[in-house]
Design a protein around this motif. Sequence first.
Motif, mmCIF file in Angstrom:
data_model
loop_
_atom_site.group_PDB
_atom_site.id
_atom_site.type_symbol
_atom_site.label_atom_id
_atom_site.label_comp_id
_atom_site.label_asym_id
_atom_site.label_seq_id
_atom_site.Cartn_x
_atom_site.Cartn_y
_atom_site.Cartn_z
ATOM 1 N N LEU A 1 0.838 -1.184 0.000
ATOM 2 C CA LEU A 1 0.000 0.000 0.000
ATOM 3 C C LEU A 1 0.882 1.246 0.000
ATOM 4 N N LEU B 1 -8.749 3.172 3.801
ATOM 5 C CA LEU B 1 -8.566 1.718 3.689
ATOM 6 C C LEU B 1 -9.801 0.992 4.185
ATOM 7 N N CYS C 1 -10.059 -0.814 -1.263
ATOM 8 C CA CYS C 1 -10.827 -1.876 -0.600
ATOM 9 C C CYS C 1 -10.083 -3.197 -0.739
ATOM 10 N N GLY D 1 -10.175 5.817 -1.782
ATOM 11 C CA GLY D 1 -9.857 4.710 -0.905
ATOM 12 C C GLY D 1 -9.534 3.427 -1.646
ATOM 13 N N VAL E 1 -4.224 5.943 3.578
ATOM 14 C CA VAL E 1 -3.916 5.134 2.404
ATOM 15 C C VAL E 1 -4.343 5.901 1.155
ATOM 16 N N GLU F 1 -14.287 0.544 7.203
ATOM 17 C CA GLU F 1 -12.895 0.980 7.298
ATOM 18 C C GLU F 1 -12.104 0.030 8.204
ATOM 19 N N GLY G 1 -3.423 -5.088 5.017
ATOM 20 C CA GLY G 1 -4.014 -4.279 6.075
ATOM 21 C C GLY G 1 -3.108 -4.168 7.288
#
Length: 597
Positions: free
Chosen positions: A234, A548, A315, A313, A242, A536, A355
Amino acid sequence: MEIFPHCPVAHHFGGNASMKLEPGSELWYSNVEAPECISDLDGAQWDAEADFVVVGYGGAGISAALQAAENGLQVLAVDAFAGGGATAMNGGIFYAGGGTAVQRKAGVVDSPDDMFRYLSLEVADVVRPATLRRFCDGSVADLEWLAGHGVRFDSTYYPKKTFYPPAGYFLYHSDSSLAETCAAVAAPAARGHKYWHPPASQPTGFGVHLTDPLRQRGAQLGVRFWARTEARNLIVSASGEVVGVRVVRMPEDSVHTTAYIDAQEKARALLQKLPSSMPGFARLERKAQAYWQKARALQQQHGVVQRIKARRGVCLSAGGFIWNQQMVSAYAPKYVSNMAMGSPGGDNGSGIRLGQSVGGEAALMNRVSSWRFINPPTQWPKGVLVNMQGQRFVNEELYGASIGHEMNEYHQGKGYIILDRTLYRGAWKTAVLENLFPFMRLPLVLALLFQTRKGRTIEALAKKIGMPPAALQETVNRYNHAAEGGQRDDFGKSRSECQALRSGPFYAIDVSASSKFFPCSAMTVGGLRIDEDTGEVLREDRTPIRGLYAAGRTAIGLPSNLYVSGLSAADCVFSGRRAAQHASNANADAAVRLVEM
Protein backbone atom coordinates in the motif's frame (compact mmCIF):
# COMPACT_ATOMS: atom_id res chain seq x y z
CA MET A 1 8.18 12.54 -5.01
CA GLU A 2 9.81 11.17 -1.91
CA ILE A 3 9.22 7.49 -1.06
CA PHE A 4 10.32 5.79 2.13
CA PRO A 5 10.16 2.00 1.83
CA HIS A 6 9.81 1.57 5.60
CA CYS A 7 7.22 4.12 6.58
CA PRO A 8 6.73 4.32 10.39
CA VAL A 9 3.09 3.28 10.21
CA ALA A 10 4.21 -0.10 8.91
CA HIS A 11 5.28 -1.05 12.42
CA HIS A 12 1.93 -0.59 14.17
CA PHE A 13 0.64 -4.16 14.34
CA GLY A 14 -2.09 -5.86 16.29
CA GLY A 15 -1.57 -9.27 17.90
CA ASN A 16 1.40 -10.53 19.86
CA ALA A 17 4.18 -7.93 19.65
CA SER A 18 6.78 -10.54 20.59
CA MET A 19 6.17 -12.22 17.23
CA LYS A 20 7.77 -9.22 15.43
CA LEU A 21 5.14 -9.50 12.75
CA GLU A 22 6.17 -7.25 9.89
CA PRO A 23 6.83 -7.51 6.16
CA GLY A 24 9.94 -9.55 5.53
CA SER A 25 10.02 -11.07 9.00
CA GLU A 26 10.31 -14.81 9.53
CA LEU A 27 6.66 -15.14 10.52
CA TRP A 28 5.20 -12.94 7.78
CA TYR A 29 4.60 -15.79 5.28
CA SER A 30 3.58 -13.42 2.48
CA ASN A 31 4.87 -11.54 -0.57
CA VAL A 32 3.29 -8.35 0.80
CA GLU A 33 5.91 -5.68 1.33
CA ALA A 34 6.18 -2.71 3.69
CA PRO A 35 4.11 0.32 2.68
CA GLU A 36 5.55 3.23 0.77
CA CYS A 37 5.17 6.60 2.42
CA ILE A 38 4.83 9.63 0.17
CA SER A 39 5.63 12.95 1.81
CA ASP A 40 4.73 15.15 -1.18
CA LEU A 41 1.37 14.05 -2.58
CA ASP A 42 1.21 16.92 -5.10
CA GLY A 43 4.52 15.90 -6.66
CA ALA A 44 3.87 12.18 -6.68
CA GLN A 45 3.97 10.30 -9.96
CA TRP A 46 1.30 7.68 -10.69
CA ASP A 47 0.87 5.12 -13.46
CA ALA A 48 -2.92 5.01 -13.06
CA GLU A 49 -5.57 6.46 -10.81
CA ALA A 50 -9.18 5.99 -9.84
CA ASP A 51 -11.60 7.10 -7.16
CA PHE A 52 -11.88 3.63 -5.68
CA VAL A 53 -9.34 0.82 -6.05
CA VAL A 54 -10.39 -2.77 -5.30
CA VAL A 55 -7.77 -5.40 -4.45
CA GLY A 56 -9.19 -8.87 -5.07
CA TYR A 57 -12.05 -9.24 -7.53
CA GLY A 58 -14.14 -12.01 -5.98
CA GLY A 59 -17.63 -11.76 -4.54
CA ALA A 60 -16.84 -8.92 -2.13
CA GLY A 61 -14.62 -7.03 -4.54
CA ILE A 62 -17.07 -7.25 -7.43
CA SER A 63 -19.91 -6.09 -5.15
CA ALA A 64 -17.82 -3.17 -3.90
CA ALA A 65 -16.75 -2.18 -7.40
CA LEU A 66 -20.25 -2.36 -8.84
CA GLN A 67 -21.81 -0.39 -6.00
CA ALA A 68 -19.12 2.28 -6.26
CA ALA A 69 -19.64 2.51 -10.01
CA GLU A 70 -23.38 2.83 -9.50
CA ASN A 71 -22.62 5.71 -7.15
CA GLY A 72 -20.66 7.47 -9.87
CA LEU A 73 -17.12 6.65 -8.81
CA GLN A 74 -14.32 5.74 -11.20
CA VAL A 75 -13.28 2.21 -10.20
CA LEU A 76 -10.18 0.15 -10.90
CA ALA A 77 -10.05 -3.46 -9.66
CA VAL A 78 -7.02 -5.75 -9.63
CA ASP A 79 -6.75 -9.48 -9.06
CA ALA A 80 -3.76 -11.82 -8.96
CA PHE A 81 -5.72 -14.27 -11.13
CA ALA A 82 -8.68 -13.90 -13.47
CA GLY A 83 -11.16 -12.69 -10.86
CA GLY A 84 -14.13 -14.43 -9.27
CA GLY A 85 -12.16 -15.75 -6.30
CA ALA A 86 -13.61 -18.35 -3.96
CA THR A 87 -17.12 -17.01 -4.60
CA ALA A 88 -17.01 -18.11 -8.24
CA MET A 89 -15.74 -21.55 -7.23
CA ASN A 90 -18.29 -22.37 -4.54
CA GLY A 91 -21.60 -24.20 -4.61
CA GLY A 92 -23.59 -21.10 -5.52
CA ILE A 93 -25.64 -20.43 -2.38
CA PHE A 94 -26.72 -16.99 -1.17
CA TYR A 95 -28.18 -16.75 2.34
CA ALA A 96 -31.19 -14.44 2.35
CA GLY A 97 -34.46 -14.13 4.19
CA GLY A 98 -37.01 -11.88 5.76
CA GLY A 99 -39.53 -12.47 2.99
CA THR A 100 -37.64 -12.48 -0.31
CA ALA A 101 -39.55 -12.74 -3.57
CA VAL A 102 -38.17 -16.27 -3.97
CA GLN A 103 -39.44 -17.29 -0.53
CA ARG A 104 -42.86 -15.80 -1.13
CA LYS A 105 -43.23 -17.53 -4.49
CA ALA A 106 -42.35 -20.86 -2.85
CA GLY A 107 -44.87 -20.26 -0.06
CA VAL A 108 -42.16 -19.92 2.60
CA VAL A 109 -43.09 -17.52 5.41
CA ASP A 110 -40.22 -15.56 6.92
CA SER A 111 -39.56 -12.24 8.63
CA PRO A 112 -36.48 -10.12 9.40
CA ASP A 113 -37.18 -10.70 13.11
CA ASP A 114 -37.06 -14.50 12.79
CA MET A 115 -33.97 -14.28 10.61
CA PHE A 116 -32.30 -12.05 13.20
CA ARG A 117 -33.25 -14.29 16.14
CA TYR A 118 -31.93 -17.38 14.40
CA LEU A 119 -28.70 -15.83 13.13
CA SER A 120 -28.02 -14.44 16.60
CA LEU A 121 -27.43 -18.05 17.62
CA GLU A 122 -24.90 -18.61 14.84
CA VAL A 123 -23.21 -15.22 14.65
CA ALA A 124 -22.97 -14.71 18.44
CA ASP A 125 -20.83 -11.68 19.27
CA VAL A 126 -18.46 -11.48 16.27
CA VAL A 127 -20.47 -8.49 15.02
CA ARG A 128 -22.65 -6.05 16.95
CA PRO A 129 -26.39 -6.82 17.18
CA ALA A 130 -27.03 -3.60 15.28
CA THR A 131 -24.89 -4.85 12.39
CA LEU A 132 -26.70 -8.18 12.27
CA ARG A 133 -30.02 -6.36 12.42
CA ARG A 134 -28.98 -4.14 9.51
CA PHE A 135 -27.99 -7.24 7.52
CA CYS A 136 -31.31 -8.99 8.19
CA ASP A 137 -33.42 -5.91 7.54
CA GLY A 138 -31.58 -5.35 4.27
CA SER A 139 -31.56 -8.95 3.08
CA VAL A 140 -34.55 -8.60 0.77
CA ALA A 141 -33.00 -5.50 -0.80
CA ASP A 142 -29.63 -7.24 -1.25
CA LEU A 143 -31.31 -10.09 -3.13
CA GLU A 144 -33.26 -7.62 -5.25
CA TRP A 145 -30.00 -5.76 -5.99
CA LEU A 146 -28.46 -9.00 -7.25
CA ALA A 147 -31.52 -9.88 -9.31
CA GLY A 148 -31.56 -6.37 -10.76
CA HIS A 149 -28.05 -6.94 -12.05
CA GLY A 150 -28.79 -10.24 -13.72
CA VAL A 151 -28.34 -12.87 -10.99
CA ARG A 152 -31.11 -15.44 -11.46
CA PHE A 153 -32.83 -17.37 -8.70
CA ASP A 154 -35.51 -20.07 -8.67
CA SER A 155 -38.23 -20.88 -6.13
CA THR A 156 -38.23 -24.69 -6.50
CA TYR A 157 -38.29 -25.63 -2.83
CA TYR A 158 -36.63 -28.60 -1.11
CA PRO A 159 -38.18 -28.84 2.38
CA LYS A 160 -36.01 -31.59 3.91
CA LYS A 161 -32.75 -31.11 5.80
CA THR A 162 -29.63 -31.50 3.66
CA PHE A 163 -26.35 -29.67 3.31
CA TYR A 164 -26.92 -29.22 -0.43
CA PRO A 165 -30.17 -29.54 -2.41
CA PRO A 166 -30.63 -32.25 -5.05
CA ALA A 167 -30.49 -31.32 -8.73
CA GLY A 168 -33.45 -29.20 -9.77
CA TYR A 169 -34.01 -27.55 -6.37
CA PHE A 170 -32.92 -23.97 -5.65
CA LEU A 171 -34.43 -22.95 -2.29
CA TYR A 172 -33.65 -25.01 0.81
CA HIS A 173 -32.75 -24.99 4.51
CA SER A 174 -29.03 -24.24 4.37
CA ASP A 175 -28.66 -23.92 8.13
CA SER A 176 -29.74 -25.52 11.42
CA SER A 177 -33.03 -23.66 11.75
CA LEU A 178 -35.11 -26.87 11.47
CA ALA A 179 -33.52 -28.34 14.61
CA GLU A 180 -35.86 -28.19 17.59
CA THR A 181 -33.33 -26.29 19.68
CA CYS A 182 -33.22 -23.55 17.02
CA ALA A 183 -36.91 -23.65 16.13
CA ALA A 184 -37.66 -22.91 19.79
CA VAL A 185 -35.92 -19.56 19.32
CA ALA A 186 -37.11 -18.57 15.85
CA ALA A 187 -39.55 -19.93 13.30
CA PRO A 188 -37.52 -21.88 10.73
CA ALA A 189 -37.50 -20.81 7.11
CA ALA A 190 -35.64 -21.87 3.99
CA ARG A 191 -33.00 -19.17 3.42
CA GLY A 192 -30.53 -20.94 1.15
CA HIS A 193 -31.04 -19.31 -2.27
CA LYS A 194 -29.14 -21.19 -4.96
CA TYR A 195 -28.42 -19.28 -8.15
CA TRP A 196 -30.29 -20.70 -11.11
CA HIS A 197 -28.12 -22.68 -13.51
CA PRO A 198 -28.58 -25.23 -16.29
CA PRO A 199 -28.44 -28.89 -15.19
CA ALA A 200 -24.91 -29.83 -14.12
CA SER A 201 -23.19 -32.37 -11.89
CA GLN A 202 -19.89 -30.72 -10.98
CA PRO A 203 -19.23 -30.18 -7.25
CA THR A 204 -18.25 -26.52 -7.46
CA GLY A 205 -18.32 -23.57 -9.78
CA PHE A 206 -21.97 -22.54 -9.47
CA GLY A 207 -20.82 -19.26 -7.92
CA VAL A 208 -20.04 -17.88 -11.38
CA HIS A 209 -23.76 -17.37 -11.75
CA LEU A 210 -23.34 -14.55 -9.25
CA THR A 211 -19.91 -13.19 -10.12
CA ASP A 212 -20.26 -13.20 -13.90
CA PRO A 213 -23.47 -11.10 -14.12
CA LEU A 214 -22.15 -8.60 -11.56
CA ARG A 215 -18.81 -8.32 -13.33
CA GLN A 216 -20.52 -7.78 -16.69
CA ARG A 217 -22.70 -5.07 -15.21
CA GLY A 218 -19.66 -3.43 -13.61
CA ALA A 219 -17.88 -3.35 -16.97
CA GLN A 220 -20.92 -1.68 -18.51
CA LEU A 221 -20.70 1.01 -15.83
CA GLY A 222 -17.02 1.61 -16.52
CA VAL A 223 -15.24 -0.56 -13.93
CA ARG A 224 -11.70 -1.23 -15.18
CA PHE A 225 -10.30 -4.63 -14.29
CA TRP A 226 -6.64 -5.63 -14.35
CA ALA A 227 -6.31 -9.41 -14.21
CA ARG A 228 -3.01 -11.17 -13.34
CA THR A 229 -2.05 -8.16 -11.24
CA GLU A 230 -0.65 -8.75 -7.76
CA ALA A 231 -0.87 -6.03 -5.09
CA ARG A 232 2.50 -5.86 -3.33
CA ASN A 233 2.13 -2.96 -0.95
CA LEU A 234 0.00 0.00 0.00
CA ILE A 235 0.99 3.62 -0.46
CA VAL A 236 0.30 6.03 2.40
CA SER A 237 0.63 9.72 3.08
CA ALA A 238 2.82 11.11 5.85
CA SER A 239 -0.28 11.23 8.07
CA GLY A 240 -0.93 7.52 7.55
CA GLU A 241 -3.89 7.78 5.14
CA VAL A 242 -3.92 5.13 2.40
CA VAL A 243 -3.66 6.93 -0.94
CA GLY A 244 -2.83 4.12 -3.34
CA VAL A 245 -1.44 0.69 -4.03
CA ARG A 246 1.66 -0.62 -5.78
CA VAL A 247 1.12 -3.65 -8.01
CA VAL A 248 3.05 -5.99 -10.26
CA ARG A 249 1.10 -6.41 -13.49
CA MET A 250 1.70 -8.90 -16.24
CA PRO A 251 1.53 -7.05 -19.57
CA GLU A 252 -1.41 -7.74 -21.84
CA ASP A 253 -0.94 -9.51 -25.18
CA SER A 254 2.46 -10.94 -24.25
CA VAL A 255 3.72 -14.48 -24.84
CA HIS A 256 5.25 -14.29 -21.37
CA THR A 257 1.85 -13.50 -19.88
CA THR A 258 0.31 -16.40 -21.77
CA ALA A 259 2.94 -18.71 -20.26
CA TYR A 260 2.33 -17.15 -16.84
CA ILE A 261 -1.41 -17.75 -17.03
CA ASP A 262 -0.84 -21.32 -18.22
CA ALA A 263 1.44 -22.05 -15.24
CA GLN A 264 -0.95 -20.49 -12.73
CA GLU A 265 -4.00 -22.31 -14.03
CA LYS A 266 -2.23 -25.68 -14.29
CA ALA A 267 -1.17 -25.35 -10.64
CA ARG A 268 -4.71 -24.47 -9.58
CA ALA A 269 -6.22 -27.31 -11.61
CA LEU A 270 -3.87 -29.86 -10.05
CA LEU A 271 -4.78 -28.75 -6.53
CA GLN A 272 -8.47 -29.22 -7.29
CA LYS A 273 -8.25 -32.72 -8.73
CA LEU A 274 -8.41 -34.41 -5.32
CA PRO A 275 -9.31 -33.40 -1.75
CA SER A 276 -6.08 -32.76 0.17
CA SER A 277 -6.79 -35.67 2.55
CA MET A 278 -7.00 -38.28 -0.22
CA PRO A 279 -4.13 -40.57 -1.27
CA GLY A 280 -2.29 -39.08 -4.22
CA PHE A 281 -2.77 -35.42 -3.30
CA ALA A 282 0.83 -34.98 -2.13
CA ARG A 283 2.04 -35.93 -5.61
CA LEU A 284 -0.32 -33.42 -7.22
CA GLU A 285 0.86 -30.77 -4.78
CA ARG A 286 4.49 -31.31 -5.75
CA LYS A 287 3.63 -30.94 -9.43
CA ALA A 288 1.62 -27.80 -8.67
CA GLN A 289 4.56 -26.32 -6.80
CA ALA A 290 6.71 -26.61 -9.92
CA TYR A 291 4.14 -24.60 -11.87
CA TRP A 292 3.91 -21.96 -9.10
CA GLN A 293 7.69 -21.57 -9.28
CA LYS A 294 7.52 -21.14 -13.05
CA ALA A 295 4.83 -18.47 -12.67
CA ARG A 296 6.87 -16.59 -10.06
CA ALA A 297 9.94 -16.64 -12.28
CA LEU A 298 7.94 -15.22 -15.21
CA GLN A 299 6.46 -12.52 -13.00
CA GLN A 300 9.90 -11.53 -11.68
CA GLN A 301 11.30 -11.28 -15.20
CA HIS A 302 8.41 -9.68 -17.06
CA GLY A 303 6.01 -8.19 -14.51
CA VAL A 304 5.59 -4.40 -14.67
CA VAL A 305 5.54 -2.43 -11.41
CA GLN A 306 2.81 0.23 -11.39
CA ARG A 307 1.51 2.65 -8.77
CA ILE A 308 -2.21 3.32 -8.64
CA LYS A 309 -3.60 6.41 -6.95
CA ALA A 310 -6.84 5.94 -5.01
CA ARG A 311 -8.65 9.24 -4.51
CA ARG A 312 -11.44 7.82 -2.32
CA GLY A 313 -9.86 4.71 -0.91
CA VAL A 314 -8.62 1.15 -1.37
CA CYS A 315 -10.83 -1.88 -0.60
CA LEU A 316 -9.04 -5.08 0.41
CA SER A 317 -11.16 -8.06 -0.67
CA ALA A 318 -8.58 -10.73 -1.42
CA GLY A 319 -10.09 -13.60 0.57
CA GLY A 320 -8.78 -15.52 3.58
CA PHE A 321 -5.66 -17.65 4.01
CA ILE A 322 -6.76 -21.29 3.95
CA TRP A 323 -4.40 -22.02 1.00
CA ASN A 324 -1.40 -20.60 2.86
CA GLN A 325 -0.26 -23.65 4.82
CA GLN A 326 2.37 -21.67 6.73
CA MET A 327 -0.24 -19.23 8.02
CA VAL A 328 -2.70 -22.02 8.82
CA SER A 329 0.01 -23.87 10.76
CA ALA A 330 0.89 -20.70 12.66
CA TYR A 331 -2.62 -19.51 13.50
CA ALA A 332 -4.91 -22.54 13.31
CA PRO A 333 -2.81 -25.73 13.52
CA LYS A 334 -5.87 -27.84 14.41
CA TYR A 335 -7.05 -27.46 10.83
CA VAL A 336 -3.93 -28.38 8.86
CA SER A 337 -5.40 -31.77 7.93
CA ASN A 338 -8.72 -30.31 6.73
CA MET A 339 -9.46 -29.89 3.04
CA ALA A 340 -8.91 -26.28 1.98
CA MET A 341 -12.03 -24.62 0.59
CA GLY A 342 -11.19 -21.52 -1.34
CA SER A 343 -9.22 -20.26 -4.29
CA PRO A 344 -5.89 -22.13 -4.67
CA GLY A 345 -3.15 -19.53 -4.66
CA GLY A 346 -5.73 -16.78 -4.13
CA ASP A 347 -6.73 -17.34 -0.52
CA ASN A 348 -3.16 -16.78 0.65
CA GLY A 349 -3.67 -14.08 3.28
CA SER A 350 -2.35 -11.21 1.15
CA GLY A 351 -5.35 -8.97 1.82
CA ILE A 352 -4.98 -9.41 5.57
CA ARG A 353 -1.23 -8.80 5.39
CA LEU A 354 -1.74 -5.61 3.35
CA GLY A 355 -4.01 -4.28 6.07
CA GLN A 356 -1.60 -5.26 8.83
CA SER A 357 1.29 -3.62 7.00
CA VAL A 358 -0.22 -0.18 7.63
CA GLY A 359 -1.31 -0.81 11.21
CA GLY A 360 -4.57 -2.70 10.76
CA GLU A 361 -5.44 -5.18 13.49
CA ALA A 362 -6.09 -8.79 12.55
CA ALA A 363 -8.11 -10.88 14.98
CA LEU A 364 -9.84 -14.26 15.26
CA MET A 365 -7.06 -15.65 13.09
CA ASN A 366 -7.48 -19.03 14.79
CA ARG A 367 -11.10 -19.19 13.63
CA VAL A 368 -11.67 -21.72 10.89
CA SER A 369 -15.04 -22.91 9.71
CA SER A 370 -14.76 -26.67 9.17
CA TRP A 371 -17.69 -28.54 7.68
CA ARG A 372 -18.35 -32.06 8.81
CA PHE A 373 -21.47 -32.77 6.78
CA ILE A 374 -23.23 -36.02 7.66
CA ASN A 375 -26.53 -35.51 5.82
CA PRO A 376 -26.99 -37.01 3.28
CA PRO A 377 -27.48 -39.80 3.99
CA THR A 378 -30.44 -39.00 6.22
CA GLN A 379 -29.69 -42.12 8.28
CA TRP A 380 -26.33 -40.90 9.62
CA PRO A 381 -27.71 -38.10 11.83
CA LYS A 382 -30.13 -40.63 13.35
CA GLY A 383 -27.15 -42.50 14.82
CA VAL A 384 -24.65 -41.03 17.27
CA LEU A 385 -21.41 -39.19 16.60
CA VAL A 386 -18.78 -39.97 19.22
CA ASN A 387 -15.17 -39.03 20.01
CA MET A 388 -12.34 -41.44 20.76
CA GLN A 389 -13.60 -41.77 24.33
CA GLY A 390 -16.90 -43.13 23.06
CA GLN A 391 -18.81 -40.00 24.09
CA ARG A 392 -21.23 -37.90 22.11
CA PHE A 393 -20.28 -34.23 21.76
CA VAL A 394 -22.85 -32.57 19.49
CA ASN A 395 -26.41 -32.64 18.20
CA GLU A 396 -25.99 -34.69 15.02
CA GLU A 397 -28.79 -32.90 13.14
CA LEU A 398 -27.06 -29.51 13.17
CA TYR A 399 -25.43 -27.88 10.17
CA GLY A 400 -22.01 -29.27 9.30
CA ALA A 401 -20.08 -26.20 10.51
CA SER A 402 -21.46 -26.65 14.04
CA ILE A 403 -20.43 -30.31 14.01
CA GLY A 404 -17.02 -29.57 12.51
CA HIS A 405 -16.36 -26.83 15.04
CA GLU A 406 -17.01 -29.10 18.01
CA MET A 407 -15.06 -31.99 16.54
CA ASN A 408 -11.98 -30.00 15.54
CA GLU A 409 -11.83 -27.55 18.41
CA TYR A 410 -12.49 -29.88 21.32
CA HIS A 411 -12.06 -33.50 20.19
CA GLN A 412 -8.78 -33.55 18.25
CA GLY A 413 -10.66 -33.70 14.95
CA LYS A 414 -11.81 -37.26 15.66
CA GLY A 415 -15.32 -38.54 15.09
CA TYR A 416 -17.11 -41.85 14.48
CA ILE A 417 -20.76 -42.27 13.51
CA ILE A 418 -22.28 -45.29 15.24
CA LEU A 419 -25.12 -47.04 13.39
CA ASP A 420 -27.04 -50.25 13.75
CA ARG A 421 -27.88 -52.63 10.93
CA THR A 422 -31.12 -50.83 9.99
CA LEU A 423 -29.51 -47.42 9.64
CA TYR A 424 -26.44 -48.81 7.91
CA ARG A 425 -28.51 -50.55 5.25
CA GLY A 426 -30.60 -47.44 4.82
CA ALA A 427 -27.43 -45.41 4.25
CA TRP A 428 -26.42 -47.75 1.43
CA LYS A 429 -29.86 -47.37 -0.17
CA THR A 430 -29.49 -43.60 -0.05
CA ALA A 431 -26.01 -43.76 -1.55
CA VAL A 432 -27.13 -45.94 -4.44
CA LEU A 433 -30.69 -44.90 -5.17
CA GLU A 434 -31.28 -41.28 -4.14
CA ASN A 435 -30.86 -38.21 -6.35
CA LEU A 436 -27.40 -37.13 -5.18
CA PHE A 437 -24.76 -35.11 -6.98
CA PRO A 438 -21.69 -37.23 -7.81
CA PHE A 439 -19.55 -35.13 -5.45
CA MET A 440 -21.92 -36.17 -2.64
CA ARG A 441 -22.32 -39.82 -3.65
CA LEU A 442 -18.66 -40.75 -4.18
CA PRO A 443 -17.27 -39.79 -0.72
CA LEU A 444 -20.29 -41.44 0.90
CA VAL A 445 -19.70 -44.72 -0.92
CA LEU A 446 -15.95 -44.61 -0.21
CA ALA A 447 -16.59 -44.01 3.48
CA LEU A 448 -19.04 -46.91 3.67
CA LEU A 449 -16.62 -49.17 1.85
CA PHE A 450 -13.25 -48.25 3.33
CA GLN A 451 -13.78 -46.31 6.56
CA THR A 452 -16.33 -48.49 8.30
CA ARG A 453 -15.69 -51.04 11.04
CA LYS A 454 -18.22 -53.69 12.06
CA GLY A 455 -18.89 -55.40 15.38
CA ARG A 456 -21.42 -57.99 16.46
CA THR A 457 -22.04 -56.01 19.64
CA ILE A 458 -21.34 -52.44 20.76
CA GLU A 459 -18.58 -53.77 22.99
CA ALA A 460 -16.93 -55.66 20.12
CA LEU A 461 -17.21 -52.60 17.89
CA ALA A 462 -15.57 -50.36 20.52
CA LYS A 463 -12.60 -52.70 20.81
CA LYS A 464 -12.07 -52.67 17.04
CA ILE A 465 -11.83 -48.87 16.90
CA GLY A 466 -9.90 -48.41 20.12
CA MET A 467 -12.64 -46.91 22.30
CA PRO A 468 -13.48 -47.75 25.93
CA PRO A 469 -16.24 -50.38 25.53
CA ALA A 470 -18.09 -49.38 28.70
CA ALA A 471 -18.17 -45.72 27.72
CA LEU A 472 -19.52 -46.39 24.23
CA GLN A 473 -22.14 -48.78 25.62
CA GLU A 474 -23.25 -46.14 28.13
CA THR A 475 -23.51 -43.56 25.36
CA VAL A 476 -25.68 -45.85 23.24
CA ASN A 477 -27.83 -46.82 26.23
CA ARG A 478 -28.58 -43.19 27.10
CA TYR A 479 -29.32 -42.37 23.47
CA ASN A 480 -31.65 -45.36 23.07
CA HIS A 481 -33.50 -44.40 26.23
CA ALA A 482 -34.11 -40.90 24.83
CA ALA A 483 -35.00 -42.19 21.36
CA GLU A 484 -37.67 -44.42 22.89
CA GLY A 485 -39.19 -41.55 24.85
CA GLY A 486 -37.67 -42.26 28.24
CA GLN A 487 -35.96 -38.88 28.52
CA ARG A 488 -35.02 -35.79 26.52
CA ASP A 489 -32.01 -36.25 24.28
CA ASP A 490 -28.84 -35.06 25.98
CA PHE A 491 -28.04 -32.68 23.10
CA GLY A 492 -31.58 -31.61 22.26
CA LYS A 493 -31.83 -33.58 19.03
CA SER A 494 -35.32 -33.57 17.55
CA ARG A 495 -37.35 -36.68 18.38
CA SER A 496 -37.91 -37.29 14.67
CA GLU A 497 -34.12 -37.53 14.20
CA CYS A 498 -33.57 -40.02 17.05
CA GLN A 499 -33.64 -43.73 16.31
CA ALA A 500 -32.66 -46.36 18.88
CA LEU A 501 -29.66 -48.48 17.93
CA ARG A 502 -30.93 -51.98 18.70
CA SER A 503 -30.38 -54.30 15.74
CA GLY A 504 -26.86 -55.69 15.45
CA PRO A 505 -24.37 -55.90 13.94
CA PHE A 506 -23.22 -52.36 14.65
CA TYR A 507 -21.05 -50.09 12.52
CA ALA A 508 -18.60 -47.23 13.14
CA ILE A 509 -17.84 -44.89 10.24
CA ASP A 510 -14.72 -42.75 10.56
CA VAL A 511 -15.63 -39.15 9.73
CA SER A 512 -12.58 -37.54 11.35
CA ALA A 513 -11.01 -34.43 9.86
CA SER A 514 -8.12 -36.59 8.66
CA SER A 515 -10.44 -39.06 6.95
CA LYS A 516 -8.82 -40.16 3.69
CA PHE A 517 -12.01 -40.71 1.72
CA PHE A 518 -14.57 -38.47 3.43
CA PRO A 519 -13.05 -34.96 3.39
CA CYS A 520 -13.75 -32.35 6.05
CA SER A 521 -13.49 -29.03 4.26
CA ALA A 522 -12.53 -25.75 5.90
CA MET A 523 -12.13 -22.02 5.29
CA THR A 524 -10.60 -19.27 7.42
CA VAL A 525 -13.02 -16.71 8.86
CA GLY A 526 -10.72 -14.41 10.86
CA GLY A 527 -9.25 -11.26 9.40
CA LEU A 528 -8.97 -7.52 9.72
CA ARG A 529 -11.08 -5.68 12.25
CA ILE A 530 -13.29 -3.14 10.57
CA ASP A 531 -15.64 -0.36 11.57
CA GLU A 532 -18.97 -2.15 11.16
CA ASP A 533 -20.72 1.04 10.07
CA THR A 534 -18.25 2.05 7.37
CA GLY A 535 -16.08 -0.96 6.48
CA GLU A 536 -12.90 0.98 7.30
CA VAL A 537 -9.98 -1.05 8.66
CA LEU A 538 -9.28 -0.38 12.33
CA ARG A 539 -6.04 -0.13 14.25
CA GLU A 540 -5.56 -1.91 17.55
CA ASP A 541 -6.73 1.25 19.35
CA ARG A 542 -9.95 1.07 17.25
CA THR A 543 -9.22 4.22 15.26
CA PRO A 544 -9.90 3.91 11.52
CA ILE A 545 -7.21 3.95 8.87
CA ARG A 546 -8.45 6.59 6.48
CA GLY A 547 -8.69 5.44 2.90
CA LEU A 548 -8.57 1.72 3.69
CA TYR A 549 -11.52 -0.69 3.65
CA ALA A 550 -11.83 -4.45 3.91
CA ALA A 551 -14.64 -6.78 2.87
CA GLY A 552 -15.42 -10.47 2.52
CA ARG A 553 -13.11 -13.02 4.13
CA THR A 554 -10.28 -10.51 4.36
CA ALA A 555 -12.29 -8.98 7.22
CA ILE A 556 -14.11 -10.21 10.28
CA GLY A 557 -17.75 -10.55 9.34
CA LEU A 558 -21.01 -12.41 9.80
CA PRO A 559 -19.58 -15.95 9.27
CA SER A 560 -16.63 -15.43 11.65
CA ASN A 561 -18.28 -17.44 14.43
CA LEU A 562 -20.29 -20.30 12.90
CA TYR A 563 -20.85 -20.55 9.17
CA VAL A 564 -24.03 -21.64 7.39
CA SER A 565 -24.24 -22.23 3.64
CA GLY A 566 -24.50 -19.00 1.70
CA LEU A 567 -23.68 -16.69 4.61
CA SER A 568 -20.18 -15.91 3.35
CA ALA A 569 -21.46 -14.93 -0.10
CA ALA A 570 -24.18 -12.81 1.51
CA ASP A 571 -21.59 -11.17 3.75
CA CYS A 572 -19.39 -10.48 0.71
CA VAL A 573 -22.21 -8.56 -0.94
CA PHE A 574 -23.19 -6.83 2.31
CA SER A 575 -19.66 -5.78 3.28
CA GLY A 576 -18.55 -4.91 -0.24
CA ARG A 577 -21.50 -2.61 -0.77
CA ARG A 578 -20.97 -1.08 2.69
CA ALA A 579 -17.37 -0.13 1.87
CA ALA A 580 -18.38 1.36 -1.47
CA GLN A 581 -21.20 3.38 0.05
CA HIS A 582 -18.87 4.93 2.61
CA ALA A 583 -16.14 5.64 0.07
CA SER A 584 -18.73 7.30 -2.16
CA ASN A 585 -19.58 9.66 0.70
CA ALA A 586 -15.96 10.19 1.78
CA ASN A 587 -15.76 13.78 0.58
CA ALA A 588 -19.00 14.68 2.33
CA ASP A 589 -17.78 13.05 5.54
CA ALA A 590 -14.49 14.92 5.32
CA ALA A 591 -16.33 18.20 4.86
CA VAL A 592 -18.44 17.49 7.94
CA ARG A 593 -15.29 16.77 9.97
CA LEU A 594 -13.75 20.08 8.85
CA VAL A 595 -16.90 21.98 9.84
CA GLU A 596 -16.94 20.27 13.25
CA MET A 597 -13.29 21.25 13.78
